[in-house]
Structure formats: C-alpha cells, structure tokens
Design an enzyme around this catalytic site. Sequence first.
Site, PDB file in Angstrom:
ATOM      1  CB  SER A 138      -0.930   0.020   1.218  1.00 51.11           C
ATOM      2  OG  SER A 138      -1.955  -0.929   1.084  1.00 51.11           O
ATOM      3  CD  GLN A 139      -0.827   6.956  -1.651  1.00 48.68           C
ATOM      4  OE1 GLN A 139      -1.840   6.466  -2.153  1.00 48.68           O
ATOM      5  NE2 GLN A 139      -0.631   8.253  -1.565  1.00 48.68           N
TER       6      GLN A 139
END
Length: 213
Positions: free
Chosen positions: A64-65
């Site tokens: 994930s970011q």
Amino acid sequence: MKDTFKQQGKRRQLVDSLKQKGIKDNSLLEAINRVPRHLFMESSFEDFAYQDKAFPIAEGQTISQPFTVAFQTELMQVKKGDKILEIGTGSGYQTAVLCELGAIVYSIERQQKLFKSTKRFLEKLGYRPKHLSFGDGYKGLPDYAPFDKIIVTAGAPFVPKPLMAQLKIGGRMVIPVGEDPQIMTLFVRTAKDKFDKHTFGEFRFVPLLEDKN
C-alpha cells in the site's frame, strides 16, 4: 538486507511528506521512520520505495501507499498492547508498522505463497506478530476474538459480519468498503448491537478475496 544512510534519509523525507498530508500521530510517524520499506519490495522497485505510492508485490497484490498505511493506522488510534486483527498480511509492511507501535498483531493472508514468504521475511527482520495465519479474511479469527482494533487492507464489497462480531465494545475497525473505488470507513463499537460509522473519502485497494486457495 541493508538499510543505508541514503535510504534512512529518504525515509525521513517520506515522513515529512506524510506530515504535510495531514498525519499527526508522532508515534506512528516514528514507527514509519523505523520500518525499512525498501526491504518489503522487489529489488527492481527499491529505488522508488520511499515515494508515496503503491507498488506491485507477489501474487498480484500490492504494498500500500505509505499515506494509506498511515491514514488507516491513525484512524485506529493504536495504543501499545492493543490486540489488533489485520486482514491481509500482504508484504508485511503494515504488520511491521503495527509491531513498531507495540501492538499485539494477529494477521490473516489468503494467498498461500505470499503468506509463507512474508512469515519468513518478518521473522528475518525481527518482527514477531502474535499470530500469522493462512485463511479467509471474511471470517476473521473467532478463536482469538475479541480484538481492540481491526484493520482491513483490501477492498471489501460489503462489511463482513464476522469481523463486526469480533470487535470489542469500544473497539475500532477501519475498512475500505465498495467495489472501485472504496470508501474508507471507521466503525466504533459502542454496545453489543450498536456501531457508530464514519466515512473518510475514496481510496483504491486490491479486492478482499474469499475462500482459501
């Protein structure tokens, strides 16, 4: 398995960018500053590890970011000693951040190859979640419930009732709900049959998949 001064510097820059984007929890920012994100990624992406972007990992999944990791974690209001259920171990990056915060982490991964490799990798880095399991995230871990906090790191088309049931009264569950994009949603359990619901805008996640493979 190196963490160079250059990478540490890039990590501090990432933390500064997360502050600018509104992340305020200092303990969380310090935890992100300690986790060597580049080690959780394929070597071809290593130079980009401290950009605030999601990247592909094995089995068609993503890491994930960092802003998304920080945003979800901040919504949970993690305290040291919290018993947390994580749905979607993935690369183990979110797991590591929770461990750095002093949480007691129980995590489920549906992709068997990813589960095995991530379990070995977390051990190698010295992160020791309380329990890692291969299984169906929709079902949670009823044998270990209730949990103080629950975090779902994949897009759920609906809110799984078993997860709601496994949340302690007073507990917080953060889950992206919907098809594409998802709406980041916080549920706070205020009584046995009562949940307060709060929404926080659109995010994009890989889908939460049912059934073991």
